[in-house]
Enzyme design. Structure first.
Site, PDB file in Angstrom:
ATOM      1  N   GLU A 273      39.430  39.219  49.058  1.00  0.00           N
ATOM      2  CA  GLU A 273      39.175  40.466  48.426  1.00  0.00           C
ATOM      3  C   GLU A 273      37.949  41.067  49.406  1.00  0.00           C
ATOM      4  O   GLU A 273      37.660  42.052  49.472  1.00  0.00           O
ATOM      5  CB  GLU A 273      38.867  40.557  47.094  1.00  0.00           C
ATOM      6  CG  GLU A 273      40.199  40.279  46.294  1.00  0.00           C
ATOM      7  CD  GLU A 273      41.089  41.341  46.638  1.00  0.00           C
ATOM      8  OE1 GLU A 273      41.145  42.290  46.938  1.00  0.00           O
ATOM      9  OE2 GLU A 273      42.435  40.700  46.878  1.00  0.00           O
ATOM     10  N   TRP A 276      38.767  42.199  52.356  1.00  0.00           N
ATOM     11  CA  TRP A 276      39.669  43.468  52.106  1.00  0.00           C
ATOM     12  C   TRP A 276      38.521  44.810  52.373  1.00  0.00           C
ATOM     13  O   TRP A 276      38.590  45.637  52.770  1.00  0.00           O
ATOM     14  CB  TRP A 276      40.387  43.789  50.787  1.00  0.00           C
ATOM     15  CG  TRP A 276      41.737  43.246  50.996  1.00  0.00           C
ATOM     16  CD1 TRP A 276      42.310  42.209  50.408  1.00  0.00           C
ATOM     17  CD2 TRP A 276      42.782  44.296  51.567  1.00  0.00           C
ATOM     18  NE1 TRP A 276      43.748  42.233  50.803  1.00  0.00           N
ATOM     19  CE2 TRP A 276      43.871  43.435  51.378  1.00  0.00           C
ATOM     20  CE3 TRP A 276      42.819  45.318  52.160  1.00  0.00           C
ATOM     21  CZ2 TRP A 276      45.081  43.786  51.872  1.00  0.00           C
ATOM     22  CZ3 TRP A 276      44.031  45.763  52.646  1.00  0.00           C
ATOM     23  CH2 TRP A 276      45.244  45.137  52.503  1.00  0.00           C
ATOM     24  N   TRP A 304      53.469  68.486  49.968  1.00  0.00           N
ATOM     25  CA  TRP A 304      52.970  67.999  48.564  1.00  0.00           C
ATOM     26  C   TRP A 304      53.199  69.275  47.690  1.00  0.00           C
ATOM     27  O   TRP A 304      52.939  70.332  48.070  1.00  0.00           O
ATOM     28  CB  TRP A 304      51.285  67.755  48.664  1.00  0.00           C
ATOM     29  CG  TRP A 304      51.134  66.571  49.601  1.00  0.00           C
ATOM     30  CD1 TRP A 304      50.542  66.504  50.718  1.00  0.00           C
ATOM     31  CD2 TRP A 304      51.448  65.223  49.362  1.00  0.00           C
ATOM     32  NE1 TRP A 304      50.312  65.312  51.405  1.00  0.00           N
ATOM     33  CE2 TRP A 304      50.870  64.371  50.492  1.00  0.00           C
ATOM     34  CE3 TRP A 304      52.086  64.588  48.427  1.00  0.00           C
ATOM     35  CZ2 TRP A 304      51.055  63.142  50.597  1.00  0.00           C
ATOM     36  CZ3 TRP A 304      52.114  63.086  48.516  1.00  0.00           C
ATOM     37  CH2 TRP A 304      51.655  62.445  49.491  1.00  0.00           C
ATOM     38  N   ASN A 339      41.474  47.318  39.682  1.00  0.00           N
ATOM     39  CA  ASN A 339      42.218  47.522  40.674  1.00  0.00           C
ATOM     40  C   ASN A 339      43.849  47.619  40.381  1.00  0.00           C
ATOM     41  O   ASN A 339      44.305  48.621  41.113  1.00  0.00           O
ATOM     42  CB  ASN A 339      42.065  46.396  41.539  1.00  0.00           C
ATOM     43  CG  ASN A 339      42.816  46.560  43.062  1.00  0.00           C
ATOM     44  OD1 ASN A 339      42.515  47.548  43.700  1.00  0.00           O
ATOM     45  ND2 ASN A 339      43.580  45.446  43.173  1.00  0.00           N
ATOM     46  N   TRP A 357      47.398  62.747  48.240  1.00  0.00           N
ATOM     47  CA  TRP A 357      46.684  61.711  47.847  1.00  0.00           C
ATOM     48  C   TRP A 357      45.302  62.122  48.157  1.00  0.00           C
ATOM     49  O   TRP A 357      44.439  61.322  47.246  1.00  0.00           O
ATOM     50  CB  TRP A 357      47.077  60.538  48.640  1.00  0.00           C
ATOM     51  CG  TRP A 357      46.793  60.865  50.099  1.00  0.00           C
ATOM     52  CD1 TRP A 357      47.804  61.457  51.187  1.00  0.00           C
ATOM     53  CD2 TRP A 357      45.497  60.863  51.082  1.00  0.00           C
ATOM     54  NE1 TRP A 357      47.351  61.656  52.381  1.00  0.00           N
ATOM     55  CE2 TRP A 357      45.996  61.190  52.522  1.00  0.00           C
ATOM     56  CE3 TRP A 357      44.329  60.173  50.805  1.00  0.00           C
ATOM     57  CZ2 TRP A 357      44.983  61.300  53.471  1.00  0.00           C
ATOM     58  CZ3 TRP A 357      43.434  60.298  52.021  1.00  0.00           C
ATOM     59  CH2 TRP A 357      43.984  60.501  53.093  1.00  0.00           C
ATOM     60  N   TRP A 380      43.879  54.956  48.749  1.00  0.00           N
ATOM     61  CA  TRP A 380      44.692  55.999  48.504  1.00  0.00           C
ATOM     62  C   TRP A 380      45.760  56.047  49.636  1.00  0.00           C
ATOM     63  O   TRP A 380      46.827  56.511  49.326  1.00  0.00           O
ATOM     64  CB  TRP A 380      43.815  57.220  48.552  1.00  0.00           C
ATOM     65  CG  TRP A 380      43.365  57.467  47.007  1.00  0.00           C
ATOM     66  CD1 TRP A 380      41.920  56.898  46.527  1.00  0.00           C
ATOM     67  CD2 TRP A 380      44.000  58.074  45.808  1.00  0.00           C
ATOM     68  NE1 TRP A 380      41.935  57.368  45.181  1.00  0.00           N
ATOM     69  CE2 TRP A 380      43.182  57.885  44.821  1.00  0.00           C
ATOM     70  CE3 TRP A 380      45.390  58.448  45.708  1.00  0.00           C
ATOM     71  CZ2 TRP A 380      43.781  58.152  43.669  1.00  0.00           C
ATOM     72  CZ3 TRP A 380      45.625  58.806  44.521  1.00  0.00           C
ATOM     73  CH2 TRP A 380      44.821  58.735  43.520  1.00  0.00           C
TER      74      TRP A 380
HETATM   75  P1  FAD Z   1      36.787  42.179  42.589  1.00  0.00           P
HETATM   76  O1  FAD Z   1      38.285  41.660  42.205  1.00  0.00           O
HETATM   77  O2  FAD Z   1      35.846  41.391  41.736  1.00  0.00           O
HETATM   78  O3  FAD Z   1      36.580  41.893  44.070  1.00  0.00           O
HETATM   79  C1  FAD Z   1      35.206  41.569  44.788  1.00  0.00           C
HETATM   80  C2  FAD Z   1      34.820  42.802  45.834  1.00  0.00           C
HETATM   81  O4  FAD Z   1      35.853  42.801  46.719  1.00  0.00           O
HETATM   82  C3  FAD Z   1      34.940  44.188  45.123  1.00  0.00           C
HETATM   83  O5  FAD Z   1      33.727  44.462  44.456  1.00  0.00           O
HETATM   84  C4  FAD Z   1      35.183  44.990  46.307  1.00  0.00           C
HETATM   85  O6  FAD Z   1      34.128  45.255  47.170  1.00  0.00           O
HETATM   86  C5  FAD Z   1      36.134  44.271  47.215  1.00  0.00           C
HETATM   87  N1  FAD Z   1      37.320  44.532  47.032  1.00  0.00           N
HETATM   88  C6  FAD Z   1      38.256  43.957  45.901  1.00  0.00           C
HETATM   89  N2  FAD Z   1      39.619  44.662  46.229  1.00  0.00           N
HETATM   90  C7  FAD Z   1      39.403  45.562  47.081  1.00  0.00           C
HETATM   91  C8  FAD Z   1      40.477  46.295  48.030  1.00  0.00           C
HETATM   92  N3  FAD Z   1      41.510  46.483  47.505  1.00  0.00           N
HETATM   93  N4  FAD Z   1      39.867  47.189  48.933  1.00  0.00           N
HETATM   94  C9  FAD Z   1      38.563  46.820  49.383  1.00  0.00           C
HETATM   95  N5  FAD Z   1      37.579  46.245  48.961  1.00  0.00           N
HETATM   96  C10 FAD Z   1      38.151  45.329  47.882  1.00  0.00           C
HETATM   97  N6  FAD Z   1      36.929  50.071  45.897  1.00  0.00           N
HETATM   98  C11 FAD Z   1      35.605  50.517  45.983  1.00  0.00           C
HETATM   99  O7  FAD Z   1      34.634  49.591  46.030  1.00  0.00           O
HETATM  100  N7  FAD Z   1      35.471  51.660  46.038  1.00  0.00           N
HETATM  101  C12 FAD Z   1      36.538  52.628  45.902  1.00  0.00           C
HETATM  102  O8  FAD Z   1      36.139  53.949  45.848  1.00  0.00           O
HETATM  103  C13 FAD Z   1      37.724  52.114  45.527  1.00  0.00           C
HETATM  104  N8  FAD Z   1      38.886  53.138  45.652  1.00  0.00           N
HETATM  105  C14 FAD Z   1      40.233  52.703  45.285  1.00  0.00           C
HETATM  106  C15 FAD Z   1      41.080  53.324  45.376  1.00  0.00           C
HETATM  107  C16 FAD Z   1      42.525  53.028  45.312  1.00  0.00           C
HETATM  108  C17 FAD Z   1      43.359  53.765  44.858  1.00  0.00           C
HETATM  109  C18 FAD Z   1      42.598  51.759  45.172  1.00  0.00           C
HETATM  110  C19 FAD Z   1      44.094  51.144  44.890  1.00  0.00           C
HETATM  111  C20 FAD Z   1      41.541  50.770  45.109  1.00  0.00           C
HETATM  112  C21 FAD Z   1      40.560  51.352  45.492  1.00  0.00           C
HETATM  113  N9  FAD Z   1      39.139  50.141  45.528  1.00  0.00           N
HETATM  114  C22 FAD Z   1      37.967  50.762  45.585  1.00  0.00           C
HETATM  115  C23 FAD Z   1      39.515  48.785  45.594  1.00  0.00           C
HETATM  116  C24 FAD Z   1      39.319  47.964  44.294  1.00  0.00           C
HETATM  117  O9  FAD Z   1      40.129  48.654  43.415  1.00  0.00           O
HETATM  118  C25 FAD Z   1      37.795  47.737  43.834  1.00  0.00           C
HETATM  119  O10 FAD Z   1      37.194  47.181  44.814  1.00  0.00           O
HETATM  120  C26 FAD Z   1      37.957  46.727  42.742  1.00  0.00           C
HETATM  121  O11 FAD Z   1      38.624  47.229  41.613  1.00  0.00           O
HETATM  122  C27 FAD Z   1      36.298  46.660  42.308  1.00  0.00           C
HETATM  123  O12 FAD Z   1      36.254  45.861  41.133  1.00  0.00           O
HETATM  124  P2  FAD Z   1      35.634  44.450  41.287  1.00  0.00           P
HETATM  125  O13 FAD Z   1      34.317  44.381  41.732  1.00  0.00           O
HETATM  126  O14 FAD Z   1      35.950  43.653  39.983  1.00  0.00           O
HETATM  127  O15 FAD Z   1      36.833  43.802  42.293  1.00  0.00           O
END
Ligand code: FAD
Length: 474
Positions: A273, A276, A304, A339, A357, A380
């Site tokens: 992640e 990611w 849209w 997420n 979107w 998105w």
């Molecule tokens: P954890 O599960 O603890 O993951 C650790 C770190 O990994 C996160 O803090 C983040 O930096 C990174 N990470 C995890 N999942 C993703 C992912 N899918 N994409 C990119 N990085 C990821 N994340 C944001 O930081 N900012 C946003 O504006 C954002 N917008 C999103 C919009 C949509 C529609 C979706 C589906 C996802 C988005 N995410 C975004 C990704 C993800 O949802 C969040 O990073 C995550 O929920 C943050 O929670 P956490 O720190 O507990 O994540």
């Protein structure tokens, strides 16, 4: 020679490459935050994210103070402000950590040139990524558009350890009459809606490290399964801290390696992640137009529906789909959404409701404390089926199935949608299926206390497939 340390999204003292470079350069350091929201145009930080920024700066200011330093604040065009600061302080160097969004890259390059032309030493460093986008490409030199090969490329690379910042040898420039106060930046909105966020976030570099340690002590072991359960505290919640740089990915990865074996599922999935996030920056760097246009051009003219009332019901968490409404209300209340639920709510908006979107991304941008141009755009476009490594267009989440699978007891829904608190678990994700007597007993009349579904699932699904099929065929 005095060094200006220009801080942006790197609001920490530990593992801060530009700060350590400034210390090593010798001479006094003048740390400054310049509020230059205009330079980011439509994607300047706003809403909940600005609240987080305010608190992060407040905390950083206190940390500098403890080390005998002073964090300066300025407001306006970055180049003009830096030049004025150089004139008034006599600085001979400007150091910063790099950013990767299109508008920042262009601006930073212009500033670098202008300052160097004026005889100022300029240095930019990496402190926010494990691998900067310009260092990763496919065998044929192209940028990656799919995560798995990207991950394969970078996962074996040597990880840089966090930078040891030697604060004891740092010499800081102080001047009480220079710059403005944090309050003068007016990052907080006039209407105090942001106060509710205070209950959910403890904003400081130390608390970011504490959250990481707490997560590594237990939840990470089951992260591969628990990360999908929105009512379980199964994720690290580090996203706003990573976004604003209160913690860096080098620190996260070092602690993860020090405490866990990455061959185990939980820790490995967590590392993936973190990558990611790196992948999102990789896509944004190579395709800087993607916050405003789909990466896959064939979706540029997608038909849209642009229905303001539908968009509003979604924003307010009143779609009649419990898991969606729970997520939207969690977002509005806490500035964060799980997420799994981000994927479900975005799918409903884009697919079932055929809303652009970009309108969903904009709402997230205003309401998330972790609003991040790279991750938000990637997320998105993934849901919209039009980006790098997107979900195939025919994948349309079924909100009832998702709810039953990931919130089996309905605890998440009941927490955020109290109107449904007394609905039996069997019907919690589809209250319209409950017999009238059950609804009556639960004190919930559909259409009165809680909305009927905004669109019938089957109808929404078929309509979306037809619309996406048309684009595919054209
Ligand atoms: P954890 O599960 O603890 O993951 C650790 C770190 O990994 C996160 O803090 C983040 O930096 C990174 N990470 C995890 N999942 C993703 C992912 N899918 N994409 C990119 N990085 C990821 N994340 C944001 O930081 N900012 C946003 O504006 C954002 N917008 C999103 C919009 C949509 C529609 C979706 C589906 C996802 C988005 N995410 C975004 C990704 C993800 O949802 C969040 O990073 C995550 O929920 C943050 O929670 P956490 O720190 O507990 O994540």
């Amino acid at each position: 020679k005095l060094t200006i340390l220009w801080l942006r999204q790197d609001l920490r003292l530990n593992d801060n490459s530009a700060l350590q470079a400034a210390i090593e350069a010798g001479g006094p350091i003048l740390p400054v935050y310049i509020d230059d929201r205009e330079a980011m145009g439509d994607w300047a930080p706003t809403g909940a994210s600005l609240w987080f920024l305010h608190r992060a700066l407040e905390s950083l200011e206190a940390s500098f103070k403890k080390s005998g330093g002073q964090l300066f604040y300025l407001k306006g065009d970055s180049l003009a402000e830096l030049k004025a600061l150089i004139d008034s302080s006599g600085a001979g160097r400007v150091y910063w950590n790099r950013r990767y969004e299109g508008p920042h890259r262009e601006r930073d390059a212009a500033i670098k040139k202008a300052l160097r032309d004026a005889g100022i030493e300029v240095k930019s460093c990496n402190t926010s990524l494990l691998n900067e986008p310009h260092t990763v490409s496919t065998g044929s030199g192209q940028p990656y558009k799919v995560y798995t090969p990207y991950w394969r490329n970078v996962k074996e690379r040597k990880l840089e350890p966090p930078v040891e910042v030697d604060l004891k040898t740092a010499d800081f420039y102080t001047n009480k009459s220079m710059g403005c106060q944090l309050e003068d930046l007016k990052l907080l909105p006039d209407h105090p809606w942001h106060r509710k966020l205070e209950a959910y976030w403890d904003v400081s570099e130390e608390s970011a490290m504490k959250y990481l340690d707490k997560f590594l002590a237990e939840p990470v072991a089951a992260y591969d399964t628990d990360r999908d359960l929105p009512r379980v505290a199964g994720t690290s919640r580090l996203s706003p801290y990573l976004h604003w740089g209160l913690i860096g990915p080098r620190q996260v990865m070092e602690r993860l390696h020090a405490t866990h074996d990455l061959r185990e599922q939980g820790p490995q999935t967590y590392a993936k992640e973190i990558y990611w996030r790196e992948f999102a920056y990789n896509v944004l760097y190579h395709f800087p137009h993607t916050p405003d246009a789909p990466l896959q051009e064939k979706y540029a003219d997608f038909p849209w529906e642009y229905d303001k009332s539908v968009l509003k019901q979604w924003q307010q968490g009143r779609t009649g789909y419990p898991i969606v409404d729970a997520g939207m209300r969690e977002l509005y209340e806490t500035g964060w959404m799980h997420n799994r639920v981000r994927m479900i709510v975005s799918s409903l908006l884009v697919k079932h409701l055929l809303q652009d979107w970009r309108d969903g991304a904009r709402w997230f941008w205003d309401t998330l404390v972790d609003a991040d141009l790279a991750s938000n755009t990637l997320g998105w476009q993934w849901s919209g089926g039009c980006g790098a490594d997107a979900a195939p267009y025919f994948r349309i989440f079924n909100p009832m199935t998702q709810g039953k699978k990931f919130d089996p007891d309905g605890d998440y829904v009941k927490h955020w949608v109290p109107e449904l608190k007394h609905i039996p678990t069997k019907f919690i994700h589809e209250p319209w299926e409950a017999p009238p007597s059950v609804l009556e007993q639960a004190g919930c009349q559909l259409g009165e206390d809680y909305p009927e579904p905004i669109i019938d699932h089957k109808k929404g699904r078929e309509r979306a497939l037809a619309a996406f099929d048309k684009v595919k065929a054209s």
